[in-house]
Design a protein around this motif. Structure first.
Motif, short mmCIF file in Angstrom:
data_model
loop_
_atom_site.label_atom_id
_atom_site.label_comp_id
_atom_site.label_asym_id
_atom_site.label_seq_id
_atom_site.Cartn_x
_atom_site.Cartn_y
_atom_site.Cartn_z
N GLU A 174 0.83 -1.21 0.00
CA GLU A 174 0.00 0.00 0.00
C GLU A 174 0.87 1.25 0.00
OE1 GLU A 174 -3.51 2.23 2.60
OE2 GLU A 174 -2.65 0.33 3.29
N ALA A 175 1.92 1.25 0.82
CA ALA A 175 2.79 2.42 0.87
C ALA A 175 3.51 2.64 -0.45
CB ALA A 175 3.81 2.27 2.01
N ALA A 176 3.92 1.56 -1.10
CA ALA A 176 4.58 1.69 -2.41
C ALA A 176 3.64 2.33 -3.41
CB ALA A 176 5.05 0.33 -2.90
N GLY A 177 2.37 1.93 -3.39
CA GLY A 177 1.39 2.52 -4.29
C GLY A 177 1.16 3.99 -4.02
N ARG A 178 1.11 4.34 -2.73
CA ARG A 178 0.92 5.74 -2.37
C ARG A 178 2.14 6.58 -2.75
NH1 ARG A 178 -3.25 7.08 1.08
NH2 ARG A 178 -4.52 5.32 1.81
N ALA A 179 3.32 6.01 -2.56
CA ALA A 179 4.54 6.74 -2.94
C ALA A 179 4.61 6.95 -4.45
CB ALA A 179 5.78 5.98 -2.45
N LYS A 180 4.18 5.97 -5.20
CA LYS A 180 4.15 6.11 -6.67
C LYS A 180 3.18 7.22 -7.06
CE LYS A 180 3.22 3.38 -10.86
NZ LYS A 180 3.10 2.00 -11.39
N ALA A 181 2.01 7.25 -6.43
CA ALA A 181 1.04 8.31 -6.73
C ALA A 181 1.60 9.68 -6.38
CB ALA A 181 -0.26 8.04 -5.97
N LEU A 182 2.34 9.76 -5.28
CA LEU A 182 2.95 11.03 -4.88
C LEU A 182 3.96 11.49 -5.93
CD1 LEU A 182 3.47 13.30 -2.83
CD2 LEU A 182 5.12 11.77 -1.72
N ALA A 183 4.81 10.57 -6.38
CA ALA A 183 5.82 10.93 -7.39
C ALA A 183 5.14 11.47 -8.65
CB ALA A 183 6.69 9.72 -7.72
N ARG A 184 4.05 10.83 -9.05
CA ARG A 184 3.34 11.31 -10.24
C ARG A 184 2.74 12.70 -9.99
NH1 ARG A 184 -0.91 9.43 -11.28
NH2 ARG A 184 -1.35 7.89 -9.65
N ALA A 185 2.21 12.90 -8.79
CA ALA A 185 1.59 14.19 -8.49
C ALA A 185 2.61 15.32 -8.47
CB ALA A 185 0.87 14.11 -7.13
N LEU A 186 3.83 15.02 -8.07
CA LEU A 186 4.87 16.04 -7.99
C LEU A 186 5.58 16.25 -9.34
CD1 LEU A 186 6.46 15.05 -4.57
CD2 LEU A 186 4.91 16.96 -5.03
N GLY A 187 5.40 15.33 -10.26
CA GLY A 187 6.03 15.44 -11.57
C GLY A 187 5.17 16.24 -12.54
#
Length: 258
Positions: free
Chosen positions: A207-220
């Motif tokens: 779950e944390a990996a998925g949330r971190a991936k979503a964060l990276a996309r949001a910041l890019g």
């Protein structure tokens, strides 16, 4: 796990899914069916308990881009059909890019056109040193439209412009410098290198990996509906040109004559 016509999915006891593009006779070119099946896989992956996905191609080729017969149909179609089919491709890329499961690309043989786009939506990709890359769309009179946002997000505009328009073929070392792949290794070492990329994901919270991936996309770079719709319009425009009609027809004719 759902059974597919153009894909093979093999999930091991660790929760690692091998997602294999399975049209080796067509060098794993992206047909309409394959696009739909890839989108379906992405929609289901998190719910199926998958911890990581390894994307590869059957028969020693990663992906040769869009299926030329599918493209020729769009050239003969009306505008509404072109937009609908461009949306099919764009939707597949979007849901794979947003899949809340890490995806590792195992890239060998060739990654051309849409195949480079698939490599760019992987969270990390490893290539065989002998692999060839190229944005070959302009050779066919079209443009790398729907893959464009993901390519630019991966490379940045400056590096992308070195290879985005020329249609030239380049090797894995240049692909690594451009950021398309993280590294390249000799073909016999490819599986081991992919496993090195998979291993860390088995030690973290899914779950944390998925949330971190979503964060990276949001910041890019922002890849929202407006951006995606604009790329679809540009692809449909390119399909309408006489250059695309002539070049794709000629390429298909050469293939039939062998």
């Amino acid at each position: 796990m759902t059974r597919y016509e153009t894909l093979r999915v093999e999930t091991d006891a660790r929760g690692v899914a091998r997602l294999i593009l399975d049209r080796p006779g067509k060098k794993n070119a992206l047909s309409a069916r394959m696009m739909d099946e890839l989108a379906d896989f992405a929609d289901r992956a998190a719910g199926d308990g998958i911890r990581a996905v390894v994307l590869s191609g059957a028969g020693g080729t990663f992906c040769a881009g869009g299926d030329l017969n599918w493209m020729m149909v769009q050239i003969e179609a009306d505008r509404a059909t072109r937009i609908r089919e461009a949306r099919r491709l764009a939707t597949m890329l979007k849901v794979l890019n947003e899949m809340p499961v890490p995806m590792i690309g195992r890239v060998e043989g060739a990654a051309l056109g849409g195949g480079v786009g698939l490599a760019c939506i992987c969270d990390v990709a490893v290539a065989a040193t002998e692999c060839r890359f190229g944005f070959t769309e302009t050779r066919l009179g079209i443009i790398p439209a729907t893959i464009g946002p993901y390519v630019i997000a991966r490379m940045g505009e400056g590096p992308a412009r070195r290879v985005f328009m020329s249609g030239r073929i380049f090797g894995a070392a240049e692909a690594a410098r451009l950021g398309i792949v993280a590294r390249h290794v000799a073909a016999p070492d490819l599986d081991a290198a992919v496993e090195e990329e998979v291993a860390p994901y088995l030690e973290v919270s899914t779950e944390a990996a998925g949330r971190a991936k979503a964060l990276a996309r949001a910041l890019g770079p922002g890849i929202d509906d407006a951006v995606i719709d604009a790329t679809m319009e540009r692809l449909a425009d390119a399909w309408e040109t006489e250059s695309a009609r002539a070049r794709i027809a000629a390429f298909l004719d050469r293939g039939r004559r062998g």
